[in-house]
Every structure is written in structure tokens, then in C-alpha cells.
Design a protein around this motif. Structure first.
Motif, PDB file in Angstrom:
ATOM      1  N   UNK A 192      -4.767  -5.363   0.018  1.00 17.08           N
ATOM      2  CA  UNK A 192      -4.636  -6.358  -1.051  1.00 17.08           C
ATOM      3  C   UNK A 192      -4.234  -5.712  -2.369  1.00 17.08           C
ATOM      4  N   UNK A 193      -4.727  -4.487  -2.625  1.00  9.67           N
ATOM      5  CA  UNK A 193      -4.465  -3.793  -3.885  1.00  9.67           C
ATOM      6  C   UNK A 193      -4.109  -2.345  -3.572  1.00  9.67           C
ATOM      7  N   UNK A 209      -5.673  -5.487   7.798  1.00  2.78           N
ATOM      8  CA  UNK A 209      -5.312  -5.584   9.207  1.00  2.78           C
ATOM      9  C   UNK A 209      -4.167  -4.622   9.512  1.00  2.78           C
ATOM     10  N   UNK A 210      -3.903  -4.463  10.803  1.00  2.00           N
ATOM     11  CA  UNK A 210      -2.744  -3.677  11.224  1.00  2.00           C
ATOM     12  C   UNK A 210      -1.507  -4.473  10.852  1.00  2.00           C
ATOM     13  N   UNK A 229       4.533  -9.923  -3.754  1.00  2.00           N
ATOM     14  CA  UNK A 229       4.051 -11.051  -4.531  1.00  2.00           C
ATOM     15  C   UNK A 229       2.561 -10.966  -4.861  1.00  2.00           C
ATOM     16  N   UNK A 230       1.839 -10.062  -4.165  1.00  2.00           N
ATOM     17  CA  UNK A 230       0.382  -9.973  -4.366  1.00  2.00           C
ATOM     18  C   UNK A 230       0.017  -9.125  -5.559  1.00  2.00           C
ATOM     19  N   UNK A 254       5.287  -3.302  -1.138  1.00  2.00           N
ATOM     20  CA  UNK A 254       5.066  -2.041  -1.849  1.00  2.00           C
ATOM     21  C   UNK A 254       4.391  -1.136  -0.829  1.00  2.00           C
ATOM     22  N   UNK A 255       4.826   0.131  -0.774  1.00  2.00           N
ATOM     23  CA  UNK A 255       4.291   1.015   0.255  1.00  2.00           C
ATOM     24  C   UNK A 255       3.909   2.375  -0.317  1.00  2.00           C
TER      25      UNK A 255
END
Length: 135
Positions: free
Chosen positions: A84-85, A4-5, A134-135, A113-114
Motif C-alpha cells: 500500500x505504501x 498479496x502476491x 494511483x495509490x 511504482x516499483x
């Protein structure tokens, strides 16, 4: 795959003035303020429905936001999408010919994380991928 945005990033010269303006415009205060020393920026986040607005102001002369604002007016700096990943998305985008601005994801604001996609390979738009830490 993009979920999603996640947020719109807005580059501003005066974070305090922009925060006041968006507090009035959106009818609510920000939920978070954060200094990201590694990027030389201060950020302020507002929730808007299921997405967010991130105000960004440079804190050092060599930060990406300071450099951006030396060439362009205040306004939309980037569009961020939740993933998600992030590593899998980075590999997918590289394989599709997109140019990424880093080899590995970096810690960013709002516990994410970016990684950024270069605007030259995304029709002039700086695209950010965001994954919850956390993902």
C-alpha cells in the motif's frame, strides 16, 4: 506490509514464442503488453486468479533481463508483492537490514511504482515491491 502476491516475473529470450506458449498453457490471451524504455524491457501480462504472470524480454544489451539471461536459463526472475505504501515498506526493509536496489521507487510496468530487494539479502530471491501509481 505485503498485501498479496502481485505477480511472478519470468525472463524469456523470445517474447512472441513465450506469449504463444503461455496463452495456450493458461487458456487465455494476455491482457496487456508494454514497453518499459527506462528498464530496456518488453513485458506481457496474464491474469491468473488474483495474481499475474509477467513475461519479460530484454530490448537492449545492457538491460537487467538481457544480462540475467546471459548467465541463467529462462524462468522465474522475480517474485512481486503488492504494497500500500512503497516508501514505508522500503524504510521498514532497510531498517531490518535488507539491501534495496534503488533509493527511491521507480515507475515500472502495469502502472506501478516499483523497488527491488537484492537477492543476496533475500535468500537468493529477487523480490519486487509494487504499489499502484494511483495509490
Amino acid at each position: 506490509m505485503f498485501a498479496n502476491l502481485e505477480h511472478l516475473g519470468l525472463a524469456v529470450h523470445d517474447l512472441e514464442a513465450a506469449t504463444a506458449l503461455y496463452t495456450t498453457l493458461l487458456g487465455q490471451p494476455p491482457y496487456k503488453q508494454e514497453h518499459v524504455a527506462s528498464e530496456g524491457v518488453d513485458t506481457v501480462f496474464f491474469r491468473v486468479g488474483g495474481s499475474k504472470i509477467e513475461l519479460l524480454a530484454g530490448t537492449t544489451p545492457d538491460s537487467a533481463i538481457t544480462k540475467y539471461l546471459s548467465k541463467k536459463p529462462e524462468g522465474i526472475h522475480h517474485v512481486a508483492f503488492a504494497v500500500a505504501d512503497i516508501r514505508a515498506e522500503m524504510a521498514r526493509l532497510r531498517a531490518a537490514g535488507f539491501v534495496l536496489l534503488s533509493e527511491e521507487p521507480k515507475p515500472g510496468a502495469d502502472n506501478k511504482l516499483v523497488c527491488f530487494v537484492h537477492p543476496k539479502s533475500a535468500a537468493g530471491v529477487l523480490v519486487e515491491l509494487c504499489q499502484d501509481m494511483g495509490a
